[in-house]
Scaffold this motif. Structure first.
Motif, PDB file in Angstrom:
ATOM      1  N   ASN A   1       1.254  -1.487   0.421  1.00  0.00           N
ATOM      2  CA  ASN A   1       0.020   0.413   0.225  1.00  0.00           C
ATOM      3  C   ASN A   1       0.738   1.471  -0.042  1.00  0.00           C
ATOM      4  OD1 ASN A   1      -2.539  -1.223   0.208  1.00  0.00           O
ATOM      5  ND2 ASN A   1      -2.468  -1.501   2.296  1.00  0.00           N
ATOM      6  N   LEU A   2       1.642   1.512   0.822  1.00  0.00           N
ATOM      7  CA  LEU A   2       2.209   2.460   0.770  1.00  0.00           C
ATOM      8  C   LEU A   2       3.651   2.324  -0.124  1.00  0.00           C
ATOM      9  CD1 LEU A   2       4.313   4.363   2.678  1.00  0.00           C
ATOM     10  CD2 LEU A   2       5.820   3.207   3.242  1.00  0.00           C
ATOM     11  N   ALA A   3       3.612   1.759  -1.000  1.00  0.00           N
ATOM     12  CA  ALA A   3       4.768   1.974  -2.270  1.00  0.00           C
ATOM     13  C   ALA A   3       3.515   1.964  -3.541  1.00  0.00           C
ATOM     14  CB  ALA A   3       5.369   0.465  -2.578  1.00  0.00           C
ATOM     15  N   ALA A   4       2.813   1.523  -3.893  1.00  0.00           N
ATOM     16  CA  ALA A   4       1.577   2.214  -4.360  1.00  0.00           C
ATOM     17  C   ALA A   4       1.940   3.199  -4.404  1.00  0.00           C
ATOM     18  CB  ALA A   4       0.718   0.875  -4.537  1.00  0.00           C
ATOM     19  N   TRP A   5       1.540   3.862  -2.752  1.00  0.00           N
ATOM     20  CA  TRP A   5       0.823   5.432  -3.117  1.00  0.00           C
ATOM     21  C   TRP A   5       2.088   6.304  -2.884  1.00  0.00           C
ATOM     22  CZ3 TRP A   5       1.819   8.948   0.332  1.00  0.00           C
ATOM     23  CH2 TRP A   5       1.369  10.389   0.081  1.00  0.00           C
ATOM     24  N   LEU A   6       2.559   5.926  -3.059  1.00  0.00           N
ATOM     25  CA  LEU A   6       4.109   7.022  -3.120  1.00  0.00           C
ATOM     26  C   LEU A   6       4.204   6.464  -4.454  1.00  0.00           C
ATOM     27  CD1 LEU A   6       6.524   6.194  -0.212  1.00  0.00           C
ATOM     28  CD2 LEU A   6       5.161   8.028  -0.513  1.00  0.00           C
TER      29      LEU A   6
ATOM     30  N   VAL B   1      15.006   7.654  -6.464  1.00  0.00           N
ATOM     31  CA  VAL B   1      14.065   7.619  -5.405  1.00  0.00           C
ATOM     32  C   VAL B   1      12.935   7.489  -6.460  1.00  0.00           C
ATOM     33  CG1 VAL B   1      12.662   8.450  -4.359  1.00  0.00           C
ATOM     34  CG2 VAL B   1      14.656   8.863  -3.846  1.00  0.00           C
ATOM     35  N   ALA B   2      12.602   8.313  -7.910  1.00  0.00           N
ATOM     36  CA  ALA B   2      11.660   7.629  -8.583  1.00  0.00           C
ATOM     37  C   ALA B   2      11.358   6.343  -8.937  1.00  0.00           C
ATOM     38  CB  ALA B   2      11.348   8.904  -9.593  1.00  0.00           C
ATOM     39  N   VAL B   3      12.620   5.719  -9.389  1.00  0.00           N
ATOM     40  CA  VAL B   3      12.822   4.532 -10.183  1.00  0.00           C
ATOM     41  C   VAL B   3      12.468   3.415  -9.475  1.00  0.00           C
ATOM     42  CG1 VAL B   3      14.086   3.068 -11.011  1.00  0.00           C
ATOM     43  CG2 VAL B   3      14.119   5.390 -12.323  1.00  0.00           C
ATOM     44  N   TYR B   4      13.252   3.754  -7.832  1.00  0.00           N
ATOM     45  CA  TYR B   4      13.330   3.092  -6.844  1.00  0.00           C
ATOM     46  C   TYR B   4      12.100   2.904  -6.325  1.00  0.00           C
ATOM     47  CZ  TYR B   4      13.316   0.781  -1.982  1.00  0.00           C
ATOM     48  OH  TYR B   4      13.366  -0.091  -1.335  1.00  0.00           O
ATOM     49  N   ILE B   5      11.540   3.823  -6.024  1.00  0.00           N
ATOM     50  CA  ILE B   5       9.104   3.464  -5.821  1.00  0.00           C
ATOM     51  C   ILE B   5       8.846   2.758  -6.798  1.00  0.00           C
ATOM     52  CG2 ILE B   5       7.551   5.091  -5.276  1.00  0.00           C
ATOM     53  CD1 ILE B   5       9.186   7.208  -4.118  1.00  0.00           C
ATOM     54  N   GLN B   6       9.334   3.210  -8.293  1.00  0.00           N
ATOM     55  CA  GLN B   6       8.349   2.201  -9.507  1.00  0.00           C
ATOM     56  C   GLN B   6       8.291   1.441  -9.213  1.00  0.00           C
ATOM     57  OE1 GLN B   6       9.205   3.856 -12.441  1.00  0.00           O
ATOM     58  NE2 GLN B   6       8.534   6.183 -12.542  1.00  0.00           N
TER      59      GLN B   6
ATOM     60  N   ALA C   1       6.940  -0.701  -6.270  1.00  0.00           N
ATOM     61  CA  ALA C   1       5.614  -0.564  -6.374  1.00  0.00           C
ATOM     62  C   ALA C   1       5.193  -1.704  -7.181  1.00  0.00           C
ATOM     63  CB  ALA C   1       4.951   0.774  -6.666  1.00  0.00           C
ATOM     64  N   ASP C   2       5.376  -2.190  -8.660  1.00  0.00           N
ATOM     65  CA  ASP C   2       5.620  -3.609  -9.621  1.00  0.00           C
ATOM     66  C   ASP C   2       5.803  -4.252  -8.910  1.00  0.00           C
ATOM     67  OD1 ASP C   2       5.326  -1.484 -11.829  1.00  0.00           O
ATOM     68  OD2 ASP C   2       6.783  -1.404 -12.016  1.00  0.00           O
ATOM     69  N   ARG C   3       7.128  -4.876  -7.713  1.00  0.00           N
ATOM     70  CA  ARG C   3       6.890  -5.738  -7.061  1.00  0.00           C
ATOM     71  C   ARG C   3       6.066  -6.284  -6.465  1.00  0.00           C
ATOM     72  NH1 ARG C   3      12.941  -3.696  -6.623  1.00  0.00           N
ATOM     73  NH2 ARG C   3      12.089  -3.323  -4.486  1.00  0.00           N
TER      74      ARG C   3
END
Length: 331
Positions: free
Chosen positions: A15-20, A320-325, A328-330
């Protein structure tokens, strides 16, 4: 730890990764505004707003084209060089170096049309290399990234072209109902691209090609044509940004126009939430991403931090943006 607890923890991380991934750019934008309201003098003035909007407009215009290219699984490193070529052509036409006439009714339209057509054709060349010869996009566009600026320098003999043409410069220095013309152009470009992606069959084809090109071809989508189209659009928008830059500066310098713009555009796309692997295009996110990058630079400069530090922060934002993406995908 029980299985139930582990499952709950995974759900929270998801939820946190998807929200970010979805709202992180907006959050960063709002936090930057809040910080500047408190810490930066005169941040809420109309002059500050005008400076930031005019600085970000060309980044957004180029980044929108980059978003469409990346959505197909590609990349376009040539946008800065195409800006330089378009920015060199327009003054040459206005000053009579190319056009057979100096009639303003003829020269003025040509100063807009010819550079945009040339930039679009060079964008098509990028797409042709990618689709016809199956060259990796980063390699194919590296050709014009290198040669394009050289072409612009040869066209101008490496000289600064200073000119004054108020009707042409209205595209950058004019205002409509108090709003800078270039900002209105930016809004139109963003709105048109958002409609293309969300409201047309072509937009769905762009995402399908980027998501799974082989499956897209098997379903009847003309993948090569779609790819060439997005490179043409990227070229035209880069050319438009080049015209705005030279009109704003009242001069064209082939050595500097568009320099580093490809990095700003890719950064805006990444920070805005568009997957760099293709299959997704967040146009509004790209707009916000460009605004975040501009605000970071403004915030650092306004608070006495050297401009070089903005490059480090920009790189950190991309990571940071790529890491969050990916997070969220994993999940």
């Amino acid at each position: 730890m029980t299985i139930a607890e582990d499952t709950t923890g995974s759900s929270r991380r998801f939820n946190l990764a998807a929200w970010l991934s979805r709202y992180g750019t907006l959050l960063a934008f709002l936090l930057l505004i809040a910080f500047n309201v408190v810490a930066t003098p005169n941040f809420l003035s109309l002059q500050t707003l005008n400076v930031n909007l005019t600085q970000v407009a060309t980044i957004v215009i180029v980044a929108v084209g980059m978003t469409l290219v990346i959505a197909t699984g590609g990349i376009d490193l040539s946008v800065g060089s195409l800006m330089a070529i378009a920015g060199a052509l327009a003054p040459m036409i206005l000053m009579g170096a190319i056009a057979p006439t100096t009639d303003p009714l003829v020269v003025l339209p040509l100063a807009f049309i010819v550079p945009l057509v040339v930039a679009g054709l060079l964008g098509w060349f990028n797409g042709f290399l990618v689709t016809h010869y199956s060259i990796q996009p980063i390699v194919a566009t590296l050709v014009l990234f290198t040669a394009g600026r050289g072409i612009a320098q040869v066209m101008t003999n490496g000289n600064l072209q200073v000119f004054k043409n108020p009707p042409f410069q209205f595209v950058a220095l004019g205002h409509v109902f108090g709003i800078p013309t270039q900002v209105l152009i930016m809004i139109v470009v963003v709105a048109a691209a958002a409609f293309l992606i969300k409201g047309t069959a072509l937009g769905r084809q762009i995402l399908a090609v980027g998501g799974n090109e082989k499956a897209a071809r098997l379903s009847g989508i003309p993948a090569k044509r779609v790819k060439r189209f997005v490179y043409v659009i990227s070229g035209v928008l880069a050319g438009l940004a080049g015209l705005i830059v030279v009109a704003r500066n009242s001069a064209s310098d082939a050595n500097l126009v568009g320099l580093g713009m490809e990095l700003d555009a890719i950064a805006a796309v990444a920070v805005g939430g568009t997957l760099l692997t293709g299959g997704r295009a967040n146009i509004i996110g790209t707009l916000l991403g460009a605004c975040v990058i501009q605000l970071v630079r403004y915030t650092l400069l306004a608070n006495g931090v050297p401009d070089a530090a903005a490059l480090v922060v920009k790189a950190a934002l991309i990571v940071v943006a790529v890491y969050i993406q990916q997070s969220a995908d994993r999940t």
